[in-house]
Design a protein around this motif. Structure first.
Motif, mmCIF file in Angstrom:
data_model
loop_
_atom_site.group_PDB
_atom_site.id
_atom_site.type_symbol
_atom_site.label_atom_id
_atom_site.label_comp_id
_atom_site.label_asym_id
_atom_site.label_seq_id
_atom_site.Cartn_x
_atom_site.Cartn_y
_atom_site.Cartn_z
ATOM 1 N N PRO A 305 0.818 -1.212 0.000
ATOM 2 C CA PRO A 305 0.000 0.000 0.000
ATOM 3 C C PRO A 305 0.851 1.261 0.000
ATOM 4 C CG PRO A 305 -0.746 -1.536 1.689
ATOM 5 C CD PRO A 305 0.528 -2.068 1.150
ATOM 6 N N LEU A 306 0.296 2.329 -0.482
ATOM 7 C CA LEU A 306 0.885 3.676 -0.466
ATOM 8 C C LEU A 306 2.050 3.864 -1.416
ATOM 9 C CD1 LEU A 306 1.015 4.384 3.394
ATOM 10 C CD2 LEU A 306 -0.965 4.414 1.881
ATOM 11 N N THR A 307 2.601 2.754 -1.952
ATOM 12 C CA THR A 307 3.811 2.889 -2.746
ATOM 13 C C THR A 307 3.623 2.566 -4.205
ATOM 14 O OG1 THR A 307 4.420 0.586 -2.447
ATOM 15 C CG2 THR A 307 5.206 2.137 -0.786
ATOM 16 N N GLY A 308 2.547 1.870 -4.496
ATOM 17 C CA GLY A 308 2.361 1.434 -5.872
ATOM 18 C C GLY A 308 3.278 0.291 -6.256
ATOM 19 N N ARG A 309 4.021 -0.233 -5.311
ATOM 20 C CA ARG A 309 4.911 -1.356 -5.620
ATOM 21 C C ARG A 309 4.199 -2.660 -5.297
ATOM 22 N NH1 ARG A 309 9.358 -2.111 -2.448
ATOM 23 N NH2 ARG A 309 9.010 -0.429 -0.953
ATOM 24 N N THR A 310 4.650 -3.747 -5.940
ATOM 25 C CA THR A 310 4.212 -5.068 -5.487
ATOM 26 C C THR A 310 5.423 -5.776 -4.914
ATOM 27 O OG1 THR A 310 4.628 -6.077 -7.643
ATOM 28 C CG2 THR A 310 2.396 -5.253 -7.217
ATOM 29 N N ILE A 311 5.168 -6.592 -3.912
ATOM 30 C CA ILE A 311 6.259 -7.329 -3.272
ATOM 31 C C ILE A 311 5.874 -8.790 -3.192
ATOM 32 C CG2 ILE A 311 7.159 -5.376 -1.934
ATOM 33 C CD1 ILE A 311 5.514 -6.405 0.434
ATOM 34 N N PRO A 312 6.844 -9.687 -3.169
ATOM 35 C CA PRO A 312 6.495 -11.124 -3.147
ATOM 36 C C PRO A 312 6.115 -11.618 -1.757
ATOM 37 C CG PRO A 312 8.879 -10.849 -3.200
ATOM 38 C CD PRO A 312 8.297 -9.466 -3.295
ATOM 39 N N LEU A 313 5.292 -12.654 -1.745
ATOM 40 C CA LEU A 313 5.054 -13.415 -0.523
ATOM 41 C C LEU A 313 6.076 -14.549 -0.560
ATOM 42 C CD1 LEU A 313 3.111 -13.885 1.921
ATOM 43 C CD2 LEU A 313 1.793 -15.400 0.431
ATOM 44 N N ILE A 314 6.876 -14.659 0.464
ATOM 45 C CA ILE A 314 7.915 -15.691 0.426
ATOM 46 C C ILE A 314 7.808 -16.607 1.640
ATOM 47 C CG2 ILE A 314 9.554 -14.226 -0.836
ATOM 48 C CD1 ILE A 314 11.009 -13.852 1.919
ATOM 49 N N CYS A 315 8.538 -17.733 1.546
ATOM 50 C CA CYS A 315 8.613 -18.652 2.682
ATOM 51 C C CYS A 315 9.922 -18.435 3.411
ATOM 52 C CB CYS A 315 8.573 -20.114 2.199
ATOM 53 S SG CYS A 315 6.963 -20.608 1.646
ATOM 54 N N ASP A 316 9.837 -18.199 4.713
ATOM 55 C CA ASP A 316 11.061 -18.100 5.487
ATOM 56 C C ASP A 316 10.753 -18.400 6.942
ATOM 57 O OD1 ASP A 316 14.029 -16.819 5.151
ATOM 58 O OD2 ASP A 316 13.227 -16.516 7.178
ATOM 59 N N GLU A 317 11.700 -19.041 7.612
ATOM 60 C CA GLU A 317 11.461 -19.482 8.987
ATOM 61 C C GLU A 317 11.364 -18.341 9.989
ATOM 62 O OE1 GLU A 317 14.300 -22.464 9.877
ATOM 63 O OE2 GLU A 317 13.282 -23.942 8.613
ATOM 64 N N TRP A 318 11.756 -17.156 9.546
ATOM 65 C CA TRP A 318 11.645 -16.012 10.459
ATOM 66 C C TRP A 318 10.178 -15.741 10.828
ATOM 67 C CZ3 TRP A 318 13.004 -13.378 14.263
ATOM 68 C CH2 TRP A 318 12.580 -12.065 14.485
ATOM 69 N N ALA A 319 9.260 -16.117 9.920
ATOM 70 C CA ALA A 319 7.841 -15.942 10.223
ATOM 71 C C ALA A 319 7.440 -16.970 11.284
ATOM 72 C CB ALA A 319 7.017 -16.145 8.958
ATOM 73 N N ASP A 335 16.128 -3.535 9.497
ATOM 74 C CA ASP A 335 15.891 -4.446 10.605
ATOM 75 C C ASP A 335 16.858 -5.612 10.497
ATOM 76 O OD1 ASP A 335 13.616 -5.382 12.754
ATOM 77 O OD2 ASP A 335 14.479 -7.090 11.663
ATOM 78 N N GLU A 336 17.474 -5.918 11.606
ATOM 79 C CA GLU A 336 18.519 -6.934 11.599
ATOM 80 C C GLU A 336 17.974 -8.295 11.178
ATOM 81 O OE1 GLU A 336 21.796 -6.731 11.924
ATOM 82 O OE2 GLU A 336 21.995 -8.909 11.750
ATOM 83 N N ASN A 337 16.833 -8.669 11.722
ATOM 84 C CA ASN A 337 16.272 -9.986 11.376
ATOM 85 C C ASN A 337 15.861 -10.036 9.917
ATOM 86 O OD1 ASN A 337 16.361 -11.384 13.942
ATOM 87 N ND2 ASN A 337 14.968 -9.770 14.616
ATOM 88 N N ASP A 338 15.264 -8.933 9.457
ATOM 89 C CA ASP A 338 14.831 -8.882 8.064
ATOM 90 C C ASP A 338 16.037 -8.910 7.126
ATOM 91 O OD1 ASP A 338 12.457 -8.642 9.317
ATOM 92 O OD2 ASP A 338 11.929 -6.668 8.512
ATOM 93 N N TYR A 339 17.116 -8.313 7.606
ATOM 94 C CA TYR A 339 18.351 -8.335 6.833
ATOM 95 C C TYR A 339 18.791 -9.787 6.621
ATOM 96 C CZ TYR A 339 23.313 -7.708 5.761
ATOM 97 O OH TYR A 339 24.553 -7.761 5.180
ATOM 98 N N GLN A 340 18.682 -10.583 7.696
ATOM 99 C CA GLN A 340 19.041 -12.007 7.605
ATOM 100 C C GLN A 340 18.123 -12.721 6.610
ATOM 101 O OE1 GLN A 340 21.673 -13.205 8.927
ATOM 102 N NE2 GLN A 340 22.182 -11.436 10.234
ATOM 103 N N VAL A 341 16.845 -12.376 6.622
ATOM 104 C CA VAL A 341 15.906 -12.986 5.682
ATOM 105 C C VAL A 341 16.344 -12.665 4.244
ATOM 106 C CG1 VAL A 341 13.515 -13.006 4.853
ATOM 107 C CG2 VAL A 341 13.985 -12.871 7.319
ATOM 108 N N TRP A 342 16.758 -11.440 4.054
ATOM 109 C CA TRP A 342 17.232 -11.012 2.720
ATOM 110 C C TRP A 342 18.443 -11.849 2.303
ATOM 111 C CZ3 TRP A 342 20.971 -6.414 1.923
ATOM 112 C CH2 TRP A 342 21.196 -6.213 0.558
ATOM 113 N N GLN A 343 19.345 -12.072 3.252
ATOM 114 C CA GLN A 343 20.532 -12.850 2.919
ATOM 115 C C GLN A 343 20.159 -14.269 2.473
ATOM 116 O OE1 GLN A 343 23.786 -11.425 2.793
ATOM 117 N NE2 GLN A 343 22.335 -9.735 2.925
#
Length: 1088
Positions: A305-319, A335-343
């Motif tokens: 929302p608010l950005t006009g971008r779309t982002i993926p729904l992904i699978c990751d154990e952080w959830a 965010d440190e944890n989100d950074y790890q998810v990105w990695q």
RNA sequence: GGGCGAUUAGCUCAGUUGGUUAGAGCGCCACGCUUACAACGUGGAUGUCGGGGGUUCGAGUCCCUCAUCGCCCA
């Protein structure tokens, strides 16, 4: 040296006079200066450089006292001692302090002054505090080699830093990487984890809906996420769901069940409830989560929302399926944890939405750009609500990180950072400790060291500051419009530019020893070791700006960078320059290095490295490092790896970690808490010797030191306990006289009125121990000096055994033993043991017995000379042993003693040297150690104690003479009879009879001892009732004792299993105690 | 969440490889200004060694566990 005769010495030790006199003397004599070419064995310590942020506190006093104790002992032991002093520039801490003051006093920011202006100001600050710090160290008595004083930012250290950085760069151990850092938006710099503190604050938990793009029938149309920082949603690059929610639920249930089995009845209830809730949740959520998981696998997108971008729904154990909606938004750049998810899911990317000042940048929709985080938060929440996507707002406590320096909240921020690769370096430092090239004491800290290093986390070394060693790298600056454009620069261009640059610099007379060129996909980087290369680059930049004409020979344009005008290969150079500058201008890296980078080099940089100096050759590796436990990782570990890297040798074979000094509440002392103690206040009140001795006495192996703090009222000298409340008051009213005084808090937080009040120093009564001890030593010395006026050695060159009485031989035996104990304790860093051994010996043995006994002997002409010889010798030895801890007092007495007894020693008397500071450290005279004598003397002490005890018990006034007799064996008679004069002088008691057949007088108070019985004639003071009470008490105690031993011996297993010696010992003890018991019984019987 | 450490007298701390009545300094009580020292001397009182369990003939000391506090790391 004092002219006043000893008899006129004051009865209280004047610490202030001694401190002034003797420190100057030592410095003038050059005792503290180490000779790099000396033949003596070296001993060296580098000071943990105090940082120039502020004055020294008690922790520093402890740290430096311990170093000085070792240095002084080693100097006396004949070592060539170098104690290298210096201070640390402490990058961020110092810059922050100066910036804060600038703002407070002049209302200016650093940008108003500019880089140079600010750095000048910090140098001024440094000059002021360095002076103060070094002055404090001198007042403390530190025997540093002041001629060699260094500063981590001075030229010599700068050379070492540049050399090391270059070496690492050339070794490919330096790289640039993107990392999440703790960003201080106020100071606009990254701060390290240890410069961050956490605080729980009230906040909210916002729940948002993100619409699903093209959901299939039966699939949810929205995904709900929750966040404590709504504005970060503008930087989201994904939403995650757990890849196997069922398994995750199962795992949780299993863990909970295990907990329930182990739990107490009380906890069980709660856990059971928790388990039930978990099961309910599982039933409710699982189907939905599994659908989402399926969608994620299919590659479903969400509308951000608010950005006009779309982002993926992904699978990751952080959830975490058990929390919230089970879905979590991913903001890798913040965010440190989100950074790890990105990695783990690199395809999602990361978007940095922040400017350096904490406002939102151009990556967010226009309406939010330039807003602060706070404003952006409000705007986002409002817009989400308007869009109908705000689900709910919960209240929540949030653990928020704050910058230690600016006290503002930290923003996790994705930034380019300089890193040092740690894999090999860390391993080398670990190896050094595991194979014991470096030993850490107490040993348990080895684990701290190894655990930290084993993570081998790369070291972020860049700091966005102005105060520090500027990173010696130039970037060839291309301002790419976007990262995309940057990535499109063909590699050939880099290669060509690099080759040209190399050509240019070689033509300018430099070699690969002086510079190094690397490139990545955005920048070409030039790392420079030789500062002259900087000039060449400046010239190049001139060319870039003004064309070749600007740098033509003969047209000197800039005296500071004339290099192109003089280089022999000008033509080649200028041709090359033309090629390079196609690329862009060179810009010197703005960042400076982490303070610990220069600190890591301290043991070799201070000795002159990278030059091969005589100092380096003589004193590296240093002998030991003494520091506090909180910088084992930050500093010790890094020194080890840097030492190995640069010198190929560990910087020190041993590290001693000392305790921390805490206040009475167990909190660390700090300025910001207001509970700090200035060592100078303690020195003023108690003296440096007392401070030092007190600190050494407290330095035990296992514990930190708790030191209750008191304010001293400047009006009436009353001590007012410092509390958590009054420690941050600018003014305190005295409990006793009621008058107000200013505190240390007044300086920083008080009104002008508060500051004008007389200042109440913060001190601690703990140091009375040291003061009393010093005074005791002073007076014992005074007594000795008074009685040594006619001291001579010539008439009686060597003392022979026959001259010595029991007490002499006892004292000499004890002195030899204590010499060994103190030496061993200090050499193994057991400072408290050394202090306690000296305290006990000096006070309870030397003063309470030897000095007391000598009074009687000095009065007897034929005993006087021997007593004087032993007295002078004992005092001499004691002064030497005490000197490392109590340097001023011992030096003062040393000189006074030198006046009356210049030649000292039991045999072969030697003229005492000019200073105890360089006198020889006592060695253990094994021949003097005589355990039999010590046991005999103990027997005498016991009898003395019994007589004194009875006198006190019977309330017989001290000066009333009493008579006593002792039932004992022949051996004891031989021992005790010669001591009769001492019973007279020390207990006012006259012996009437000794021997096995002694019969006690009619009216007597008796005391059974081991193998003896003491009877004091109390006919004049007889009180039946009192004596009966006393004896009954004694009988009860003995009965209990007998019972306990009988119990033991009656235990078959004890007799069977315990070592024979222990059993035998018990049997003997039983007989002994039974005898004593019977003696008391019969004494009671006599009382009727 | 993980690691390290601490918990012993009113306070601050010792207590060696388990060995039998647990020590010091300060504070407290009593008596004393005896020409080194009242910042002192002499004598004295004071402890279920954080709780619970275990190993052992024997535990302040070794093991497990819980509690509280501190520090380091996440």
């Amino acid at each position: 040296m004092s002219d006043s005769p000893p008899t006129e010495l004051p009865s209280h030790y004047d610490h202030q006079a001694a401190q002034e006199k003797w420190y100057t003397f030592w410095e003038q004599q050059g005792f503290f200066h180490a000779d790099a070419n000396s033949k003596k064995p070296p001993f060296s310590i580098v000071i943990p450089p105090p940082n120039v942020t502020g004055a020294l506190h008690l922790g520093h006093a402890l740290n430096n006292t311990l170093q000085d104790i070792l240095c002084r002992m080693k100097r006396m032991q004949g070592f060539n001692v170098l104690w290298m002093p210096g201070t640390d520039h402490a990058g961020i801490a110092t810059q922050a302090v100066v910036e804060r003051r600038l703002l407070e006093e002049e209302g200016k920011s650093r940008h108003d002054l500019g880089r140079e202006g600010l750095v000048d100001r910090i140098w001024e600050w440094k000059a002021q505090y360095e002076k103060r710090i070094l002055g404090q160290l001198k007042q403390l008595g530190c025997s540093c080699d002041w001629e060699r004083t260094r500063f981590t930012l001075d030229d010599q250290c700068a050379r070492a830093v540049r050399e090391t950085f270059f070496k690492l760069f050339a070794d490919n151990k330096i790289y640039r990487g993107k990392r999440l850092v703790n960003w201080d938006t106020y100071l606009q710099t990254a701060v390290s984890d240890d410069e961050v503190f956490h605080e729980v604050t009230k906040g909210h938990f916002w729940h948002f809906n993100y619409p699903v793009v093209d959901p299939k029938p039966g699939e949810p149309t929205h995904v709900t996420i929750a966040t404590t920082r709504p504005e970060t949603m503008l930087g989201d690059t994904a939403v995650a769901v757990h890849p196997d929610p069922a398994a995750a639920f199962d795992k949780l249930s299993t863990e909970l069940r295990e907990k329930i089995i182990a739990a107490s009845a009380k906890e069980k209830g709660e856990l059971d409830e928790e388990a039930t809730l978990l099961l309910e949740r599982r039933a409710k959520m699982l189907p939905q989560l599994e659908i989402l998981r399926g969608m994620a696998l299919r590659g479903v997108k969400l509308e951000l929302p608010l950005t006009g971008r779309t982002i993926p729904l992904i699978c990751d154990e952080w959830a975490k399926p058990e929390l919230g909606s089970g879905c979590v938004k991913i903001t890798p750049a913040h965010d440190e944890n989100d950074y790890q998810v990105w990695q783990r899911n690199l395809e999602i990317g990361a978007i940095n939405i922040l400017n350096r000042d904490g406002t939102l940048n151009d990556s967010v929709p226009e309406k939010y750009r330039g807003l602060t985080m706070k404003k952006a938060r409000a705007a986002v929440v409002e817009d989400m609500e308007t869009a109908g996507l705000l689900v709910e707002i919960e209240d929540r406590e949030i653990d928020l990180a704050h910058s230690d320096r600016s006290k503002t909240p930290i923003e996790p921020y994705l930034a380019d950072q300089w890193f040092v690769k740690m894999d090999e370096l860390a391993q080398s430092a670990m190896d050094a400790v595991t194979d014991e090239r470096v030993k850490i004491f107490p040993e348990r800290y080895t684990k701290t060291y190894l655990d930290w290093l084993s993570e081998k986390r790369d070291w972020p070394v860049g700091r966005q500051l102005w105060w520090g060693h500027r990173i010696p790298v130039w970037h060839n600056l291309v301002e790419p419009k976007s990262e995309l454009e940057a990535c499109n620069i063909p590699e050939e261009m880099f290669v060509e530019a690099r080759d040209q640059l190399r050509l240019y610099l070689v033509a300018a007379g430099f070699s690969e020893e002086d510079f190094r060129i690397e490139f990545d996909d955005v920048y070409m980087r030039l790392c420079i070791k030789n500062p002259k290369v900087d000039d060449a680059i400046n010239a190049l930049n001139k060319y870039f700006q003004g064309g070749l004409d600007a740098v033509k020979p003969g047209r000197v344009h800039d005296a500071s960078s004339p290099i192109l005008t003089f280089v022999p290969g000008f033509k080649a150079a200028s041709d090359a320059a033309k090629q390079i500058t196609r690329f862009g201008k060179f810009v010197r890296e703005e960042e400076v290095l982490d303070t610990w980078f220069s600190s890591a080099l301290w043991p070799h940089s201070t000795l002159g490295w990278p030059n091969e100096t005589p100092e380096l050759k003589t004193f590296y590796p240093t002998s030991v490092l003494i520091t506090s436990r909180d910088i084992i990782t930050l500093w010790v570990a890094r020194m080890v790896l840097a030492g190995l890297y640069n010198m190929d040798e560990v910087p020190f074979p041993e590290v001693f970690i000392h305790p921390k000094i805490l206040d009475g509440y167990g909190e660390t002392m700090s300025k910001s808490k207001g509970n700090g103690v200035d060592p100078l206040d303690v020195i003023d009140k108690f003296g440096a010797d007392s401070l030092r001795f007190g600190l050494a006495y407290l330095t035990t192996e296992t514990q930190d030191v708790r030191l209750p703090v008191e304010f001293e009222c400047p009006h009436c000298q009353a001590l007012i306990p410092q509390t958590k409340k009054n420690r941050t008051l600018p003014r305190v009213e005295c409990d006793k006289c009621g008058k107000p005084f200013g505190t240390q808090w007044a300086q920083s937080h008080g009104s002008a009125e508060d500051q004008a009040l007389p200042r109440g120093a913060a001190v601690s009564e703990r140091f009375e121990l040291g003061r009393n001890f010093c005074n005791k030593l002073w007076n014992a010395s005074r007594f000795a000096l008074m009685n040594l006026a006619d001291y001579k050695t010539s008439a009686n060159g060597n003392l022979v055994a026959d001259d010595l009485l029991l007490e002499d031989r006892w004292l000499l035996s004890r002195l030899a033993t204590v010499t060994g104990e103190v030496t061993a304790a200090l050499e193994s860093y057991h400072f408290a043991d050394a202090a306690r051994a000296l305290y006990g010996f000096a006070w309870d043995e030397f003063c309470s017995f030897y000095v007391e006994m000598s009074k009687a002997r000095f009065a007897v002409a034929e005993q006087r000379a021997t007593a004087q010889r032993v007295m002078a010798y004992a005092l001499d030895t004691l002064l030497r042993l005490l000197h490392p801890m109590v340097p001023f007092l011992t030096e003062e007495v040393w000189h006074l003693l030198g006046e009356v007894a210049p030649e000292r020693g039991l045999t072969d008397p030697q003229t005492a040297g000019e200073s105890v500071c360089v006198a020889q450290w006592p060695t253990v005279k094994e021949t003097c150690i005589d355990k039999a004598i010590e046991a005999q003397f103990a027997q005498f002490q016991t009898v003395m104690g019994a007589v004194r005890n009875i006198r006190q018990e019977k309330n017989i006034p001290p000066r009333t003479p009493i008579k006593f007799s002792v039932r004992c064996d022949e051996e004891a008679i031989a021992l005790l009879q010669p001591m009769e004069p001492y019973f007279a002088s020390m207990a006012g008691a006259t012996a009437t009879d000794w021997g096995p057949k002694v019969t006690p007088p009619e009216r007597v108070a008796s005391k059974p001892l081991e193998g003896m019985e003491v009877h004091v004639d109390i006919s004049e003071f007889f009180d039946v009732a009192a004596e009966r009470t006393r004896l009954e008490k004694e009988r009860d105690q003995l009965a209990k004792f007998v019972q306990s031993i009988e119990g033991n011996l009656g235990n078959e297993n004890f007799v069977k299993n315990a070592p024979a010696a222990v059993v035998e010992q018990q049997r003997e003890k039983l007989i002994e105690v039974q005898g004593q018991f019977q003696a008391v019984e019969s004494a009671l019987g006599k009382l009727g």
